[in-house]
Structure formats: structure tokens, C-alpha cells
Motif scaffolding. Structure first.
Motif, PDB file in Angstrom:
ATOM      1  N   VAL A 116      17.974 -48.305 -30.663  1.00 53.50           N
ATOM      2  CA  VAL A 116      18.113 -49.236 -29.533  1.00 53.50           C
ATOM      3  C   VAL A 116      16.824 -50.038 -29.347  1.00 53.50           C
ATOM      4  O   VAL A 116      16.864 -51.258 -29.161  1.00 53.50           O
ATOM      5  CB  VAL A 116      18.482 -48.478 -28.238  1.00 53.50           C
ATOM      6  CG1 VAL A 116      18.396 -49.385 -27.025  1.00 53.50           C
ATOM      7  CG2 VAL A 116      19.870 -47.866 -28.359  1.00 53.50           C
ATOM      8  N   LEU A 117      15.681 -49.359 -29.422  1.00 47.75           N
ATOM      9  CA  LEU A 117      14.396 -50.030 -29.225  1.00 47.75           C
ATOM     10  C   LEU A 117      14.127 -51.124 -30.258  1.00 47.75           C
ATOM     11  O   LEU A 117      13.520 -52.139 -29.931  1.00 47.75           O
ATOM     12  CB  LEU A 117      13.246 -49.016 -29.262  1.00 47.75           C
ATOM     13  CG  LEU A 117      13.151 -48.054 -28.082  1.00 47.75           C
ATOM     14  CD1 LEU A 117      12.134 -46.953 -28.371  1.00 47.75           C
ATOM     15  CD2 LEU A 117      12.763 -48.811 -26.816  1.00 47.75           C
ATOM     16  N   VAL A 118      14.570 -50.906 -31.490  1.00 46.88           N
ATOM     17  CA  VAL A 118      14.308 -51.892 -32.542  1.00 46.88           C
ATOM     18  C   VAL A 118      15.504 -52.811 -32.801  1.00 46.88           C
ATOM     19  O   VAL A 118      15.425 -53.710 -33.627  1.00 46.88           O
ATOM     20  CB  VAL A 118      13.835 -51.240 -33.857  1.00 46.88           C
ATOM     21  CG1 VAL A 118      12.536 -50.514 -33.655  1.00 46.88           C
ATOM     22  CG2 VAL A 118      14.875 -50.324 -34.445  1.00 46.88           C
ATOM     23  N   GLY A 119      16.612 -52.576 -32.094  1.00 49.39           N
ATOM     24  CA  GLY A 119      17.773 -53.454 -32.215  1.00 49.39           C
ATOM     25  C   GLY A 119      18.549 -53.270 -33.506  1.00 49.39           C
ATOM     26  O   GLY A 119      19.008 -54.250 -34.096  1.00 49.39           O
ATOM     27  N   MET A 120      18.686 -52.032 -33.926  1.00 47.65           N
ATOM     28  CA  MET A 120      19.420 -51.720 -35.154  1.00 47.65           C
ATOM     29  C   MET A 120      20.421 -50.615 -34.879  1.00 47.65           C
ATOM     30  O   MET A 120      20.347 -49.955 -33.851  1.00 47.65           O
ATOM     31  CB  MET A 120      18.466 -51.238 -36.231  1.00 47.65           C
ATOM     32  CG  MET A 120      17.402 -52.185 -36.556  1.00 47.65           C
ATOM     33  SD  MET A 120      16.438 -51.535 -37.887  1.00 47.65           S
ATOM     34  CE  MET A 120      15.788 -53.053 -38.464  1.00 47.65           C
ATOM     35  N   SER A 121      21.294 -50.396 -35.845  1.00 50.44           N
ATOM     36  CA  SER A 121      22.244 -49.299 -35.692  1.00 50.44           C
ATOM     37  C   SER A 121      21.559 -47.968 -35.985  1.00 50.44           C
ATOM     38  O   SER A 121      20.554 -47.918 -36.699  1.00 50.44           O
ATOM     39  CB  SER A 121      23.436 -49.478 -36.642  1.00 50.44           C
ATOM     40  OG  SER A 121      23.043 -49.222 -37.980  1.00 50.44           O
ATOM     41  N   LYS A 122      22.128 -46.927 -35.428  1.00 47.05           N
ATOM     42  CA  LYS A 122      21.614 -45.579 -35.679  1.00 47.05           C
ATOM     43  C   LYS A 122      21.718 -45.254 -37.170  1.00 47.05           C
ATOM     44  O   LYS A 122      20.832 -44.616 -37.734  1.00 47.05           O
ATOM     45  CB  LYS A 122      22.390 -44.570 -34.837  1.00 47.05           C
ATOM     46  CG  LYS A 122      21.899 -43.151 -34.969  1.00 47.05           C
ATOM     47  CD  LYS A 122      22.574 -42.220 -33.989  1.00 47.05           C
ATOM     48  CE  LYS A 122      23.941 -41.843 -34.481  1.00 47.05           C
ATOM     49  NZ  LYS A 122      24.564 -40.753 -33.720  1.00 47.05           N
ATOM     50  N   ASN A 123      22.768 -45.725 -37.803  1.00 46.15           N
ATOM     51  CA  ASN A 123      22.961 -45.482 -39.225  1.00 46.15           C
ATOM     52  C   ASN A 123      21.850 -46.139 -40.058  1.00 46.15           C
ATOM     53  O   ASN A 123      21.367 -45.547 -41.025  1.00 46.15           O
ATOM     54  CB  ASN A 123      24.335 -45.984 -39.682  1.00 46.15           C
ATOM     55  CG  ASN A 123      24.634 -45.591 -41.101  1.00 46.15           C
ATOM     56  OD1 ASN A 123      24.579 -44.415 -41.444  1.00 46.15           O
ATOM     57  ND2 ASN A 123      24.945 -46.565 -41.930  1.00 46.15           N
ATOM     58  N   THR A 124      21.446 -47.337 -39.682  1.00 46.96           N
ATOM     59  CA  THR A 124      20.361 -48.016 -40.401  1.00 46.96           C
ATOM     60  C   THR A 124      19.069 -47.228 -40.286  1.00 46.96           C
ATOM     61  O   THR A 124      18.359 -47.035 -41.284  1.00 46.96           O
ATOM     62  CB  THR A 124      20.165 -49.449 -39.867  1.00 46.96           C
ATOM     63  OG1 THR A 124      21.388 -50.177 -40.059  1.00 46.96           O
ATOM     64  CG2 THR A 124      19.027 -50.157 -40.570  1.00 46.96           C
ATOM     65  N   ILE A 125      18.763 -46.745 -39.096  1.00 49.42           N
ATOM     66  CA  ILE A 125      17.556 -45.933 -38.898  1.00 49.42           C
ATOM     67  C   ILE A 125      17.650 -44.668 -39.745  1.00 49.42           C
ATOM     68  O   ILE A 125      16.692 -44.272 -40.411  1.00 49.42           O
ATOM     69  CB  ILE A 125      17.361 -45.569 -37.405  1.00 49.42           C
ATOM     70  CG1 ILE A 125      17.095 -46.833 -36.581  1.00 49.42           C
ATOM     71  CG2 ILE A 125      16.230 -44.554 -37.237  1.00 49.42           C
ATOM     72  CD1 ILE A 125      15.818 -47.582 -36.920  1.00 49.42           C
ATOM     73  N   TYR A 126      18.818 -44.047 -39.783  1.00 54.08           N
ATOM     74  CA  TYR A 126      19.025 -42.843 -40.586  1.00 54.08           C
ATOM     75  C   TYR A 126      18.768 -43.133 -42.065  1.00 54.08           C
ATOM     76  O   TYR A 126      18.092 -42.364 -42.747  1.00 54.08           O
ATOM     77  CB  TYR A 126      20.443 -42.306 -40.380  1.00 54.08           C
ATOM     78  CG  TYR A 126      20.770 -41.143 -41.283  1.00 54.08           C
ATOM     79  CD1 TYR A 126      20.314 -39.862 -40.986  1.00 54.08           C
ATOM     80  CD2 TYR A 126      21.514 -41.328 -42.441  1.00 54.08           C
ATOM     81  CE1 TYR A 126      20.591 -38.789 -41.828  1.00 54.08           C
ATOM     82  CE2 TYR A 126      21.795 -40.270 -43.281  1.00 54.08           C
ATOM     83  CZ  TYR A 126      21.335 -39.002 -42.971  1.00 54.08           C
ATOM     84  OH  TYR A 126      21.600 -37.950 -43.797  1.00 54.08           O
ATOM     85  N   MET A 127      19.306 -44.248 -42.553  1.00 56.51           N
ATOM     86  CA  MET A 127      19.133 -44.607 -43.964  1.00 56.51           C
ATOM     87  C   MET A 127      17.663 -44.886 -44.294  1.00 56.51           C
ATOM     88  O   MET A 127      17.174 -44.481 -45.347  1.00 56.51           O
ATOM     89  CB  MET A 127      19.993 -45.826 -44.316  1.00 56.51           C
ATOM     90  CG  MET A 127      21.483 -45.564 -44.180  1.00 56.51           C
ATOM     91  SD  MET A 127      22.089 -44.281 -45.279  1.00 56.51           S
ATOM     92  CE  MET A 127      22.083 -45.164 -46.809  1.00 56.51           C
ATOM     93  N   ILE A 128      16.958 -45.552 -43.394  1.00 54.16           N
ATOM     94  CA  ILE A 128      15.529 -45.805 -43.595  1.00 54.16           C
ATOM     95  C   ILE A 128      14.774 -44.482 -43.619  1.00 54.16           C
ATOM     96  O   ILE A 128      13.910 -44.252 -44.461  1.00 54.16           O
ATOM     97  CB  ILE A 128      14.980 -46.756 -42.503  1.00 54.16           C
ATOM     98  CG1 ILE A 128      15.557 -48.162 -42.697  1.00 54.16           C
ATOM     99  CG2 ILE A 128      13.450 -46.781 -42.516  1.00 54.16           C
ATOM    100  CD1 ILE A 128      15.291 -49.112 -41.547  1.00 54.16           C
ATOM    101  N   LYS A 129      15.123 -43.608 -42.696  1.00 53.94           N
ATOM    102  CA  LYS A 129      14.479 -42.292 -42.633  1.00 53.94           C
ATOM    103  C   LYS A 129      14.698 -41.506 -43.922  1.00 53.94           C
ATOM    104  O   LYS A 129      13.818 -40.795 -44.384  1.00 53.94           O
ATOM    105  CB  LYS A 129      15.036 -41.514 -41.439  1.00 53.94           C
ATOM    106  CG  LYS A 129      14.475 -40.128 -41.293  1.00 53.94           C
ATOM    107  CD  LYS A 129      15.148 -39.402 -40.149  1.00 53.94           C
ATOM    108  CE  LYS A 129      14.950 -37.925 -40.316  1.00 53.94           C
ATOM    109  NZ  LYS A 129      16.057 -37.154 -39.822  1.00 53.94           N
TER     110      LYS A 129
END
Length: 64
Positions: free
Chosen positions: A24-37
Motif C-alpha cells: 500500500v505504501l509503495v502503490g503496488m500489489s501484495k503479489n508484486t512485493i512478494y515476487m520482489i522479495k
């Protein structure tokens, strides 16, 4: 740019931020953050947004 998973988890933990909140803070989907992680490369601007949301320098979270 590639974000280091261990470093990202460390800063999420000490800042008390969940992956969902980070998304939410970076304006992306949770899935995108997961994939980056999990090792997916991201644009430099995305890495900078993640670092800013965590209150750290981008060099603190990238792969060395």
C-alpha cells in the motif's frame, strides 16, 4: 535492481510493517512485493520507493 530477501524481511520486522502494508505504501500489489522479495528484479525507482517506505537507504536493502 534486486532486493535482498533477508534484508527486506529484517527491515519489515524492525519497522513493524507487513508486506501488505508495504504494498500500500509503495502503490503496488501484495503479489508484486512478494515476487520482489523472492528474488524478482525490479526497476530502480521501485527499489527506491521500497527503501523510502522502510525509512532506509536503498543500498541497505539491495543485493551486494
Amino acid at each position: 535492481m534486486q532486493i535482498n530477501e533477508a534484508k527486506l524481511v529484517y527491515y519489515l520486522t524492525i519497522k513493524g510493517i507487513t508486506q501488505t502494508q508495504l504494498a500500500v505504501l509503495v502503490g503496488m500489489s501484495k503479489n508484486t512485493i512478494y515476487m520482489i522479495k523472492r528474488g524478482r528484479r525490479c526497476k530502480d525507482e521501485v527499489g527506491k520507493k521500497i527503501a523510502k517506505a522502510l525509512g532506509v537507504d536503498v543500498t541497505d536493502i539491495i543485493e551486494s
